[in-house]
Design a protein around this motif. Structure first.
Motif, PDB file in Angstrom:
ATOM      1  N   VAL A 159       0.830  -1.211   0.000  1.00 31.65           N
ATOM      2  CA  VAL A 159       0.000   0.000   0.000  1.00 31.65           C
ATOM      3  C   VAL A 159       0.863   1.259   0.000  1.00 31.65           C
ATOM      4  O   VAL A 159       0.491   2.277  -0.603  1.00 31.65           O
ATOM      5  CB  VAL A 159      -1.019   0.028   1.172  1.00 31.65           C
ATOM      6  CG1 VAL A 159      -2.009  -1.114   1.040  1.00 31.65           C
ATOM      7  CG2 VAL A 159      -0.339   0.009   2.539  1.00 31.65           C
ATOM      8  N   LYS A 160       2.014   1.195   0.651  1.00 29.10           N
ATOM      9  CA  LYS A 160       2.934   2.337   0.610  1.00 29.10           C
ATOM     10  C   LYS A 160       3.398   2.601  -0.825  1.00 29.10           C
ATOM     11  O   LYS A 160       3.458   3.751  -1.277  1.00 29.10           O
ATOM     12  CB  LYS A 160       4.148   2.071   1.505  1.00 29.10           C
ATOM     13  CG  LYS A 160       3.869   2.078   3.001  1.00 29.10           C
ATOM     14  CD  LYS A 160       5.154   1.749   3.754  1.00 29.10           C
ATOM     15  CE  LYS A 160       4.935   1.693   5.256  1.00 29.10           C
ATOM     16  NZ  LYS A 160       6.189   1.286   5.957  1.00 29.10           N
ATOM     17  N   GLY A 168      -5.132   6.969  -5.546  1.00 31.71           N
ATOM     18  CA  GLY A 168      -5.889   7.959  -4.791  1.00 31.71           C
ATOM     19  C   GLY A 168      -6.632   7.392  -3.597  1.00 31.71           C
ATOM     20  O   GLY A 168      -7.095   8.135  -2.728  1.00 31.71           O
ATOM     21  N   GLU A 169      -6.736   6.062  -3.555  1.00 36.24           N
ATOM     22  CA  GLU A 169      -7.517   5.419  -2.493  1.00 36.24           C
ATOM     23  C   GLU A 169      -7.138   3.941  -2.425  1.00 36.24           C
ATOM     24  O   GLU A 169      -6.763   3.342  -3.433  1.00 36.24           O
ATOM     25  CB  GLU A 169      -9.008   5.567  -2.805  1.00 36.24           C
ATOM     26  CG  GLU A 169      -9.951   5.279  -1.668  1.00 36.24           C
ATOM     27  CD  GLU A 169     -11.352   5.837  -1.937  1.00 36.24           C
ATOM     28  OE1 GLU A 169     -11.939   6.445  -1.033  1.00 36.24           O
ATOM     29  OE2 GLU A 169     -11.852   5.652  -3.069  1.00 36.24           O
ATOM     30  N   ASP A 194      -2.378   3.540   9.069  1.00 34.30           N
ATOM     31  CA  ASP A 194      -1.227   4.216   9.663  1.00 34.30           C
ATOM     32  C   ASP A 194      -0.047   4.313   8.700  1.00 34.30           C
ATOM     33  O   ASP A 194       0.900   5.054   8.958  1.00 34.30           O
ATOM     34  CB  ASP A 194      -0.775   3.482  10.934  1.00 34.30           C
ATOM     35  CG  ASP A 194      -1.768   3.642  12.081  1.00 34.30           C
ATOM     36  OD1 ASP A 194      -2.687   4.469  11.956  1.00 34.30           O
ATOM     37  OD2 ASP A 194      -1.626   2.913  13.087  1.00 34.30           O
ATOM     38  N   SER A 195      -0.117   3.562   7.595  1.00 36.95           N
ATOM     39  CA  SER A 195       1.007   3.503   6.667  1.00 36.95           C
ATOM     40  C   SER A 195       0.864   4.443   5.472  1.00 36.95           C
ATOM     41  O   SER A 195       1.843   4.696   4.767  1.00 36.95           O
ATOM     42  CB  SER A 195       1.173   2.072   6.132  1.00 36.95           C
ATOM     43  OG  SER A 195       1.407   1.175   7.188  1.00 36.95           O
ATOM     44  N   VAL A 196      -0.361   4.939   5.232  1.00 39.50           N
ATOM     45  CA  VAL A 196      -0.594   5.803   4.066  1.00 39.50           C
ATOM     46  C   VAL A 196      -1.374   7.054   4.461  1.00 39.50           C
ATOM     47  O   VAL A 196      -2.015   7.091   5.512  1.00 39.50           O
ATOM     48  CB  VAL A 196      -1.364   5.053   2.948  1.00 39.50           C
ATOM     49  CG1 VAL A 196      -0.530   3.891   2.416  1.00 39.50           C
ATOM     50  CG2 VAL A 196      -2.714   4.566   3.437  1.00 39.50           C
ATOM     51  N   SER A 220      -8.293   4.840  11.451  1.00 36.03           N
ATOM     52  CA  SER A 220      -8.594   6.099  10.755  1.00 36.03           C
ATOM     53  C   SER A 220      -9.183   5.830   9.372  1.00 36.03           C
ATOM     54  O   SER A 220      -9.024   6.637   8.449  1.00 36.03           O
ATOM     55  CB  SER A 220      -7.348   6.973  10.650  1.00 36.03           C
ATOM     56  OG  SER A 220      -6.290   6.265  10.038  1.00 36.03           O
ATOM     57  N   ALA A 221      -9.863   4.698   9.213  1.00 42.70           N
ATOM     58  CA  ALA A 221     -10.521   4.380   7.938  1.00 42.70           C
ATOM     59  C   ALA A 221     -11.487   5.498   7.562  1.00 42.70           C
ATOM     60  O   ALA A 221     -12.171   6.065   8.419  1.00 42.70           O
ATOM     61  CB  ALA A 221     -11.262   3.056   8.034  1.00 42.70           C
TER      62      ALA A 221
END
Length: 253
Positions: A159-160, A168-169, A194-196, A220-221
């Motif tokens: 994902v990083k 964008g998502e 937390d990674s993006v 934080s979704a």
């Protein structure tokens, strides 16, 4: 406070909406156009439309079904399945989609992410990540081809990379939680969020109203994806949004 999104997901196999458990035992639950129209009227924030057999069977996404759905649905529509190149992006966007979701194609050719982002804008590029916990080391592996093939790629590193390439998502599905109704995979979702810095849609496992508040309070979704819970009418979009509002989570009513 950012408004959280509730997004029904239509998994489509051979032109019908289906739902299974852990990506198997698929059952027919209806016509995609009718179901998308219903969710639109119910107050869904977006619709995700995934042709789950397109990649595996080498078929193109069903343009006509996308077009018919887009004619009735007036909220953002994300479409995925069988997308292989930027021409596929162009054709699906022309059919009425707002965003394109890629999964297997992005793994096979990561440059597709950056090419599509440059050509159509990052806001159009959604990378779908199907992840399953690696029992040996506790990490998460990325799977492709409708959950059939383990790539061995670490989901967090992937994902990083997707973000760096211009996605964008992220549409994140926990294969361990999918269809179980035991709640969203909080550990996986939190680790990815937390990674993006780009929005993350949590998917897989919701079974009760508290699962929605849990995923928004504990991670934080930006959005929660829903399939069987809505398809089988256990809850409505309005039920979920009313519950979240009562629990001080910002939603569009």
């Amino acid at each position: 406070m950012l408004t959280k999104r509730i997004i029904p997901c239509l998994d489509v196999d051979m032109g019908r909406v289906v739902k299974g458990i852990n990506f198997i035992d698929l059952k027919d639950v209806g016509d995609p156009v009718e179901i998308a129209d219903f969710y639109n009227k119910e107050g869904a924030d977006e619709i995700v439309f995934l042709d789950i057999s397109a990649t595996n069977e080498g078929r193109n996404t069903m343009i006509e079904v996308v077009r018919r759905t887009a004619e009735k649905v007036f909220i953002p529509l994300t479409v995925g399945g069988g997308i292989r190149n930027t021409d596929d992006f162009k054709n699906i966007l022309r059919a009425g989609a707002d965003k394109i979701s890629i999964n297997s194609a992005a793994i096979r050719d990561p440059k597709l992410i950056s090419l599509a982002a440059k050509k159509f804008g990052s806001q159009c590029v959604v990378v779908a990540v199907d992840a399953r916990r690696n029992e040996e080391n506790g990490s998460f592996n990325v799977f492709i081809n409708g959950g059939r093939v383990d790539t061995g790629i670490d989901a967090i590193e992937w994902v990083k990379k997707c973000e760096r390439l211009g996605a964008g998502e992220i549409l994140l599905t926990s294969m361990d939680a999918d269809g179980t109704k035991n709640g969203y995979d909080i550990a996986l979702t939190r680790a990815v969020c937390d990674s993006v810095r780009i929005p993350v849609i949590a998917s897989g496992g919701c079974g009760k109203l508290k699962d929605f508040s849990d995923v928004f309070n504990k991670t934080s979704a930006d959005a929660a994806l829903v399939a069987s819970l809505f398809h089988y009418k256990e809850y409505t979009v309005r039920d979920v949004k009313s519950y979240l509002k009562e629990n001080n989570i910002s939603v569009r009513l």
